[in-house]
Design a protein around this motif. Structure first.
Motif, PDB file in Angstrom:
ATOM      1  N   GLU A 178      49.076  35.937  26.230  1.00 15.76           N
ATOM      2  CA  GLU A 178      48.895  36.347  26.124  1.00 15.76           C
ATOM      3  C   GLU A 178      47.919  36.326  25.430  1.00 15.76           C
ATOM      4  OE1 GLU A 178      48.209  39.990  28.198  1.00 15.76           O
ATOM      5  OE2 GLU A 178      46.939  39.477  26.317  1.00 15.76           O
ATOM      6  N   ARG A 179      46.185  36.658  25.680  1.00 19.06           N
ATOM      7  CA  ARG A 179      45.653  36.662  24.029  1.00 19.06           C
ATOM      8  C   ARG A 179      45.368  37.185  23.447  1.00 19.06           C
ATOM      9  NH1 ARG A 179      40.734  38.786  29.112  1.00 19.06           N
ATOM     10  NH2 ARG A 179      41.531  40.524  29.257  1.00 19.06           N
ATOM     11  N   LYS A 196      48.360  59.065  30.224  1.00 24.76           N
ATOM     12  CA  LYS A 196      48.828  60.348  30.036  1.00 24.76           C
ATOM     13  C   LYS A 196      49.170  60.728  29.065  1.00 24.76           C
ATOM     14  CE  LYS A 196      48.295  58.565  34.038  1.00 24.76           C
ATOM     15  NZ  LYS A 196      47.027  57.451  33.885  1.00 24.76           N
ATOM     16  N   ASP A 458      47.273  43.185  39.264  1.00 19.09           N
ATOM     17  CA  ASP A 458      45.627  43.520  39.550  1.00 19.09           C
ATOM     18  C   ASP A 458      44.925  42.657  40.357  1.00 19.09           C
ATOM     19  OD1 ASP A 458      46.387  46.203  38.877  1.00 19.09           O
ATOM     20  OD2 ASP A 458      45.088  46.001  37.399  1.00 19.09           O
ATOM     21  N   ALA A 466      50.638  50.081  38.385  1.00 21.33           N
ATOM     22  CA  ALA A 466      51.332  48.822  37.599  1.00 21.33           C
ATOM     23  C   ALA A 466      52.946  48.704  37.889  1.00 21.33           C
ATOM     24  CB  ALA A 466      51.731  50.305  35.949  1.00 21.33           C
TER      25      ALA A 466
HETATM   26  P1  FAD Z   1      46.838  44.285  33.336  1.00 29.22           P
HETATM   27  O1  FAD Z   1      47.757  44.929  32.008  1.00 29.22           O
HETATM   28  O2  FAD Z   1      46.313  43.841  33.141  1.00 29.22           O
HETATM   29  O3  FAD Z   1      47.435  43.023  31.847  1.00 29.22           O
HETATM   30  C1  FAD Z   1      46.586  41.134  32.555  1.00 29.22           C
HETATM   31  C2  FAD Z   1      47.078  40.556  30.427  1.00 29.22           C
HETATM   32  O4  FAD Z   1      46.518  39.720  30.889  1.00 29.22           O
HETATM   33  C3  FAD Z   1      46.623  41.781  29.168  1.00 29.22           C
HETATM   34  O5  FAD Z   1      47.006  42.017  28.591  1.00 29.22           O
HETATM   35  C4  FAD Z   1      45.147  40.382  29.425  1.00 29.22           C
HETATM   36  O6  FAD Z   1      44.877  39.925  27.566  1.00 29.22           O
HETATM   37  C5  FAD Z   1      46.106  39.066  29.798  1.00 29.22           C
HETATM   38  N1  FAD Z   1      45.029  38.755  29.916  1.00 29.22           N
HETATM   39  C6  FAD Z   1      43.737  38.379  31.610  1.00 29.22           C
HETATM   40  N2  FAD Z   1      43.409  36.452  31.337  1.00 29.22           N
HETATM   41  C7  FAD Z   1      44.136  36.183  30.005  1.00 29.22           C
HETATM   42  C8  FAD Z   1      44.250  34.319  29.576  1.00 29.22           C
HETATM   43  N3  FAD Z   1      43.377  34.067  30.437  1.00 29.22           N
HETATM   44  N4  FAD Z   1      44.825  34.107  29.202  1.00 29.22           N
HETATM   45  C9  FAD Z   1      45.764  35.187  28.318  1.00 29.22           C
HETATM   46  N5  FAD Z   1      45.942  36.567  28.662  1.00 29.22           N
HETATM   47  C10 FAD Z   1      45.392  36.987  29.223  1.00 29.22           C
HETATM   48  N6  FAD Z   1      48.706  52.381  37.228  1.00 29.22           N
HETATM   49  C11 FAD Z   1      49.683  53.137  37.160  1.00 29.22           C
HETATM   50  O7  FAD Z   1      50.523  52.589  38.393  1.00 29.22           O
HETATM   51  N7  FAD Z   1      49.754  54.269  36.980  1.00 29.22           N
HETATM   52  C12 FAD Z   1      48.671  54.977  35.934  1.00 29.22           C
HETATM   53  O8  FAD Z   1      49.033  56.457  35.757  1.00 29.22           O
HETATM   54  C13 FAD Z   1      47.915  54.032  35.339  1.00 29.22           C
HETATM   55  N8  FAD Z   1      47.084  54.710  35.507  1.00 29.22           N
HETATM   56  C14 FAD Z   1      45.802  54.059  34.026  1.00 29.22           C
HETATM   57  C15 FAD Z   1      44.774  54.237  34.064  1.00 29.22           C
HETATM   58  C16 FAD Z   1      43.714  54.006  33.069  1.00 29.22           C
HETATM   59  C17 FAD Z   1      42.590  54.363  31.877  1.00 29.22           C
HETATM   60  C18 FAD Z   1      43.515  52.849  33.559  1.00 29.22           C
HETATM   61  C19 FAD Z   1      42.328  50.974  32.988  1.00 29.22           C
HETATM   62  C20 FAD Z   1      44.382  52.220  34.558  1.00 29.22           C
HETATM   63  C21 FAD Z   1      45.698  52.758  35.199  1.00 29.22           C
HETATM   64  N9  FAD Z   1      46.689  52.032  36.042  1.00 29.22           N
HETATM   65  C22 FAD Z   1      47.221  52.973  35.999  1.00 29.22           C
HETATM   66  C23 FAD Z   1      46.004  50.732  36.258  1.00 29.22           C
HETATM   67  C24 FAD Z   1      47.198  49.591  35.850  1.00 29.22           C
HETATM   68  O9  FAD Z   1      46.067  49.259  34.093  1.00 29.22           O
HETATM   69  C25 FAD Z   1      47.267  48.482  36.278  1.00 29.22           C
HETATM   70  O10 FAD Z   1      48.030  48.522  37.579  1.00 29.22           O
HETATM   71  C26 FAD Z   1      48.357  47.284  35.464  1.00 29.22           C
HETATM   72  O11 FAD Z   1      48.067  47.604  34.464  1.00 29.22           O
HETATM   73  C27 FAD Z   1      48.173  45.929  36.057  1.00 29.22           C
HETATM   74  O12 FAD Z   1      49.187  44.962  35.386  1.00 29.22           O
HETATM   75  P2  FAD Z   1      48.533  43.419  35.185  1.00 29.22           P
HETATM   76  O13 FAD Z   1      49.848  43.024  34.591  1.00 29.22           O
HETATM   77  O14 FAD Z   1      48.862  43.346  36.571  1.00 29.22           O
HETATM   78  O15 FAD Z   1      47.633  43.332  34.471  1.00 29.22           O
END
Ligand code: FAD
Length: 617
Positions: A178-179, A196, A458, A466
């Protein structure tokens, strides 16, 4: 004679916390069996027993701080009864030497702490030591499948940490890269959770004001922004702290650094916390990409810190007097709700003709009505053509039927979508297919075009939510463990956590009409719900769509307070292939909003008595 087991050389650390005691007095232990787990701010490591025998006394407990040389336990060695003390000390010294030696060796290797952390058996330590050396010098590790880890998870959001934990729970050796120094990704740190926490404060403010209609009046709320931010941060800290501790308990090797692919079995890590911040490499058997997404900002907008993305909007320096929210989707509306409730004059502009384009109009209508009363203007079918920054304000110009030519704002929030990070990790260079938008292409197993590389969350497609990420995380981890898993959810619920909430899952009416799907609808207006009326909230609706031929539920939606909670039952109903009788005959507690689910089903089944619905001729 009891032998003292001491904390060995643990590198540059002093006063390190004991986070777990893995044995009790009276336990028989093997040589090299882990006795306690220590955690510094950079790494976790287990302290092994230097000999086989019986623990006669434990000298530490969870929460204690220890340094090199501190005694952690007394042990009666199995093979040394009657030996003199000097012999034991000799043995202990040797063990310490061995540990220090291996520590030194590992410091020189890329995955030093990871090896120490996982050294619960001497065999494993040796193997890992070998493989980490291999990764540094020889990416031909592929040939003998001797990698630094079984699974490398890139990104620690809800997708990444779930995948890492599930893989570890299935006995795989996992590294999580994780970065950022904090785990949890967008969701925990700058997304779902902080938004929330602030929406809750917004709801209480508005509910308190609404209570005047019930004959109960409160004074004007006094908002202490630093305290509100402190509360929000405390929620985040609890959750991310919990992740850190769970990662450590599961022996997941957490590495802080930015990962890019070197080849299909090696990740290069810039700023590796286990390598003094230098670049290092880790080899893996399988990799799960979980790098998420980031907000879209239009390139021709000025660089100005008053132009916010959602992250900035969740940590404001002040509550602005005026705010333009660009984007009438879920994130835009939730943040508009937060600011309007906390006293900001909010306008919303949306390019399409409707707010929340993916949801049915009848569900959006009560929200739109409520948003109109709490916001200054909502301009749909309107484009922002430019933003000019001056010292005094941000001047936004518009093109649309109802909007003015331009208007000044203190802050502008861009909530116009999120773009996947698929093109930022060098995945294409190792054969992983990434589409033009940056989504990594996957199959039902979350497998990419490269067999041993998976992608989830995502970065792997829509909806960017999420709960999709977490479920995919489990599937990918199970596939890495050789299980036949697939992500085959029939439906993924969407929730807008505004007041009122809007929630839907499965086929929407709009979609059914567009796709020519024939359906029967059962709906129950909350105006007929005693519970909703008692809450002063009669504008909600719950509806369920059933396939006309089979009678099986295919979609559902609700609007009203707590609609996000109701939609879970409807998701289960669709997954289980329920028909209207299955749902209607399920006894729902009275008086609850959940009754509206049962009654919507009864409306479709023709058994509803709480409304008068004339019989179809
Ligand atoms: P992310 O949570 O985006 O995590 C990706 C991680 O990878 C990050 O920590 C990043 O730092 C790390 N990373 C990226 N590139 C690298 C790299 N090269 N090397 C090391 N680490 C890296 N979703 C819901 O279901 N319910 C909600 O109520 C909701 N509310 C939201 C409100 C807001 C304001 C926002 C912005 C989003 C919301 N979402 C919600 C969407 C939700 O946050 C995302 O769908 C979810 O976080 C996606 O999870 P993920 O594991 O795919 O990636």
């Amino acid at each position: 004679m009891a032998q003292e087991i001491k904390v060995p050389d643990i590198g540059d650390f002093d006063e390190v916390e004991v986070i777990e005691v893995l044995v009790a007095a009276g336990d028989d232990v093997e040589e090299e069996q882990a006795l306690i787990t220590l955690e510094s701010d950079k790494a976790t490591l287990e302290v092994p027993s230097s000999a086989a025998g019986k623990i006669t006394e434990l000298k530490v407990k969870e929460g204690d701080k220890v340094s090199e040389g501190d005694v952690i336990a007394l042990l009666e060695a199995a093979d040394s009864q009657g030996d003199d003390n000097s012999g034991e000390e000799d043995k202990q010294d040797k063990a310490d030497e061995k540990k220090a030696d291996s520590g030194d060796k590992k410091k020189a290797s890329d995955s030093a702490k990871s090896d120490e952390k996982k050294s619960s058996s001497s065999k494993k330590t040796e193997k890992e030591g070998k493989s980490s050396e291999k990764s540094k010098s020889d990416s031909g590790a592929k040939k003998d499948h001797s990698y630094d880890c079984d699974v490398l998870v890139l990104g620690s959001g809800p997708g990444g940490y779930t995948a890492a934990f599930r893989a570890a729970d299935m006995g795989l050796n996992v590294t999580l890269v994780e970065r950022h120094s904090v785990l949890g990704g967008v969701c925990l740190n700058i997304g779902c959770i902080p938004s929330k926490a602030l929406l809750h404060s917004a709801k209480v403010i508005e509910d308190a004001a609404d209570m005047a209609n019930h004959g109960v009046s409160f004074g004007k709320p006094k908002i202490e922004l630093p305290k509100l931010m402190e509360f929000k941060q405390s929620v985040i800290d609890k959750l991310t702290g919990g992740l850190k501790s769970m990662a450590s308990k599961r022996k997941v090797n957490v590495v802080t650094g930015t990962g890019t692919f070197k080849d299909d079995h090696t990740l290069s890590i810039e700023g590796d916390s286990h390598n003094n911040g230098d670049t290092s490499e880790i080899s893996f058997n399988n990799c799960i990409i979980a790098v998420g997404s980031e907000p879209v900002i239009l390139p021709d907008w000025p660089e100005d810190e008053r132009i916010w993305d959602s992250e900035a909007a969740l940590s404001p320096d002040e509550i602005p007097k005026s705010l333009l929210v660009i984007g009438g989707g879920i994130i835009g509306l939730e943040l508009a709700n937060v600011y309007a409730a906390h006293g900001t004059d909010v306008d919303i502009v949306e390019m399409t003709e409707t707010l929340i384009p993916g949801a049915d109009r009848d569900l959006v209508k009560p929200l739109q009505k409520r948003m109109s009363s709490r916001c200054g203007n909502i301009w749909t079918g309107t484009k922002v053509t430019g933003i000019k920054a001056s010292k005094k304000s941000l001047k936004a110009s518009f093109e649309g039927k109802d909007a003015p030519k331009s208007k000044d704002y203190d802050r502008v929030l861009a909530a116009i979508g999120r773009k996947p990070n698929g093109k930022k990790i060098g995945a294409e260079n190792v054969g992983v297919k990434v589409d033009d938008r940056g989504f990594v292409t996957i199959d039902k197993q979350c497998r990419t075009s490269v067999d041993n590389i998976f992608a989830i969350g995502d970065v792997s497609g829509e909806p960017q939510l999420a709960h999709r990420a977490t479920h995919q995380g489990k599937v990918a981890a199970e596939c890495c463990a050789g299980e036949k898993a697939a992500f085959d959810a029939k439906v993924i619920p969407s929730v807008v956590y505004t007041d009122p909430e809007v929630a839907w899952t499965g086929v929407t009416e709009t979609q059914a009409k567009e796709d020519g799907i024939e359906y029967e609808k059962g709906a129950f207006p909350w105006a007929a719900s005693g519970r909703a009326l008692g809450m002063g909230n009669a504008e909600g609706t719950t509806k369920i769509l059933f396939d006309k031929d089979s009678g099986i539920a295919i979609g559902a939606g609700a609007v009203g307070p707590g609609a996000g909670e109701l939609i879970a039952e409807l998701g289960l109903a669709i997954e289980m292939g329920c028909d209207a009788h299955d749902i209607g005959l399920t006894v729902h507690p009275h008086p609850t909003l959940s009754e509206t689910v049962g009654m919507a089903a009864e409306a479709a089944a023709g058994t509803l008595t709480d409304l008068y619905i004339p019989k179809k001729k």
